[in-house]
Design a protein around this motif. Structure first.
Motif, short mmCIF file in Angstrom:
data_model
loop_
_atom_site.label_atom_id
_atom_site.label_comp_id
_atom_site.label_asym_id
_atom_site.label_seq_id
_atom_site.Cartn_x
_atom_site.Cartn_y
_atom_site.Cartn_z
N ILE A 155 -1.85 -32.24 23.83
CA ILE A 155 -2.04 -33.53 23.15
C ILE A 155 -1.99 -34.67 24.16
O ILE A 155 -2.80 -35.60 24.11
CB ILE A 155 -0.95 -33.72 22.05
N SER A 156 -1.06 -34.58 25.12
CA SER A 156 -0.96 -35.63 26.14
C SER A 156 -2.22 -35.69 26.99
O SER A 156 -2.72 -36.76 27.30
CB SER A 156 0.22 -35.35 27.08
N ARG A 157 -2.70 -34.53 27.37
CA ARG A 157 -3.92 -34.47 28.18
C ARG A 157 -5.08 -35.15 27.49
O ARG A 157 -5.92 -35.79 28.11
CB ARG A 157 -4.32 -33.01 28.41
N LEU A 158 -5.12 -35.00 26.15
CA LEU A 158 -6.23 -35.56 25.37
C LEU A 158 -5.96 -36.99 24.93
O LEU A 158 -6.71 -37.55 24.13
CB LEU A 158 -6.50 -34.65 24.16
N GLY A 159 -4.87 -37.56 25.43
CA GLY A 159 -4.59 -38.97 25.15
C GLY A 159 -3.87 -39.22 23.84
O GLY A 159 -3.77 -40.37 23.38
N GLY A 160 -3.34 -38.17 23.20
CA GLY A 160 -2.62 -38.34 21.93
C GLY A 160 -1.19 -38.80 22.14
O GLY A 160 -0.68 -38.80 23.26
N ASN A 161 -0.56 -39.15 21.01
CA ASN A 161 0.80 -39.69 21.05
C ASN A 161 1.83 -38.58 20.78
O ASN A 161 1.80 -37.94 19.73
CB ASN A 161 0.89 -40.78 19.97
N VAL A 162 2.74 -38.38 21.73
CA VAL A 162 3.73 -37.31 21.57
C VAL A 162 5.15 -37.86 21.37
O VAL A 162 6.13 -37.12 21.49
CB VAL A 162 3.71 -36.31 22.77
N ASP A 163 5.24 -39.13 21.04
CA ASP A 163 6.55 -39.80 20.92
C ASP A 163 7.52 -39.07 19.99
O ASP A 163 8.72 -39.06 20.22
CB ASP A 163 6.40 -41.24 20.41
N ALA A 164 7.00 -38.50 18.91
CA ALA A 164 7.88 -37.87 17.92
C ALA A 164 8.35 -36.48 18.37
O ALA A 164 9.22 -35.90 17.75
CB ALA A 164 7.14 -37.73 16.59
N PHE A 165 7.78 -35.98 19.46
CA PHE A 165 8.03 -34.59 19.84
C PHE A 165 8.92 -34.40 21.06
O PHE A 165 9.42 -33.31 21.31
CB PHE A 165 6.70 -33.86 20.11
N VAL A 166 9.04 -35.46 21.88
CA VAL A 166 9.76 -35.30 23.15
C VAL A 166 10.70 -36.48 23.39
O VAL A 166 10.47 -37.58 22.86
CB VAL A 166 8.78 -35.18 24.35
N PRO A 167 11.74 -36.29 24.23
CA PRO A 167 12.60 -37.42 24.58
C PRO A 167 11.80 -38.46 25.39
O PRO A 167 10.79 -38.11 26.01
CB PRO A 167 13.68 -36.79 25.47
N PRO A 168 12.26 -39.74 25.39
CA PRO A 168 11.52 -40.80 26.08
C PRO A 168 11.23 -40.51 27.56
O PRO A 168 10.15 -40.84 28.06
CB PRO A 168 12.45 -42.02 25.95
N SER A 169 12.19 -39.88 28.25
CA SER A 169 11.97 -39.59 29.68
C SER A 169 10.79 -38.63 29.87
O SER A 169 10.03 -38.75 30.84
CB SER A 169 13.23 -39.01 30.30
N VAL A 170 10.62 -37.72 28.95
CA VAL A 170 9.50 -36.76 29.04
C VAL A 170 8.18 -37.47 28.76
O VAL A 170 7.16 -37.22 29.42
CB VAL A 170 9.71 -35.57 28.08
N ARG A 171 8.21 -38.37 27.79
CA ARG A 171 7.00 -39.14 27.46
C ARG A 171 6.52 -39.89 28.70
O ARG A 171 5.34 -39.84 29.05
CB ARG A 171 7.35 -40.12 26.34
N LYS A 172 7.46 -40.51 29.40
CA LYS A 172 7.09 -41.26 30.62
C LYS A 172 6.57 -40.32 31.70
O LYS A 172 5.59 -40.62 32.38
CB LYS A 172 8.32 -42.00 31.16
#
Ligand code: ADP
Length: 158
Positions: A134-151
């Motif tokens: 999802i990240s590779r395709l530009g999607g939002n993963v905020d609900a799935f991972v801690p903030p440090s992982v999102r960054k």
């Protein structure tokens, strides 16, 4: 002191992993969450990056240690004085592989038990694999991972 080992690729750690870790902490005195280097996988994050992300995401928990191991899991469990391996079961699809691995580990060392824990239903469809995709395709993963992982995902995939 009852210690469990929670091994995995953690590429990267997700909220599903954290759910399982919290359940393991309610059963054991301490949990060692450890990055297993699986030579058949081609990880997005290096071993050091995965360890750093695990450390950040688990900082708030007492009695959690982050480690890495190379070699046989049952040997590592014995070396660390642990009594069990913790794994998460999301769906039937996880079961066959997990059962095979648990029974093989038992064959290698019958004293080591594998404990399966089920996450909250909201995490049953969540995997590191989907998060990476999802990240590779530009999607939002905020609900799935801690903030440090999102960054870290943003930095890695830009
Ligand atoms: P591995 O390559 O060893 O399967 P993973 O990091 O994908 O490593 O998973 C580690 C463990 O965490 C496995 O037992 C897996 O089933 C479990 N797990 C992964 N995602 C979830 C989730 N969303 N909910 C519950 N357990 C999970």
């Amino acid at each position: 002191m009852k210690t469990a080992i929670y091994p995995g690729s953690f590429d990267p750690i997700t909220n599903g992993h954290i759910d399982i870790l919290e359940r393991a902490l309610s059963l054991f005195d301490a949990v060692i969450i450890t990055v297993a280097n699986n030579s058949t996988k081609n990880p997005l994050f290096t071993e050091e990056e995965r360890v750093a992300l695990l450390r950040q995401a688990t900082r708030k928990f007492k009695n959690v240690e982050v480690d890495v191991f190379h070699g046989l899991l049952v040997d590592y469990v014995r070396k660390r004085g642990a009594i069990a391996i913790v794994r998460g079961l999301r769906a039937v699809t996880d079961f066959e592989y997990e059962l095979q691995m648990a029974l093989m580990n038992r064959k290698l060392n019958e004293k080591v038990e594998t404990i399966f824990l089920m996450p909250n239903e909201k995490y049953t469809y969540l995997s590191s694999n989907f998060v990476r995709e999802i990240s590779r395709l530009g999607g939002n993963v905020d609900a799935f991972v801690p903030p440090s992982v999102r960054k870290a995902l943003k930095a890695k995939l830009k």
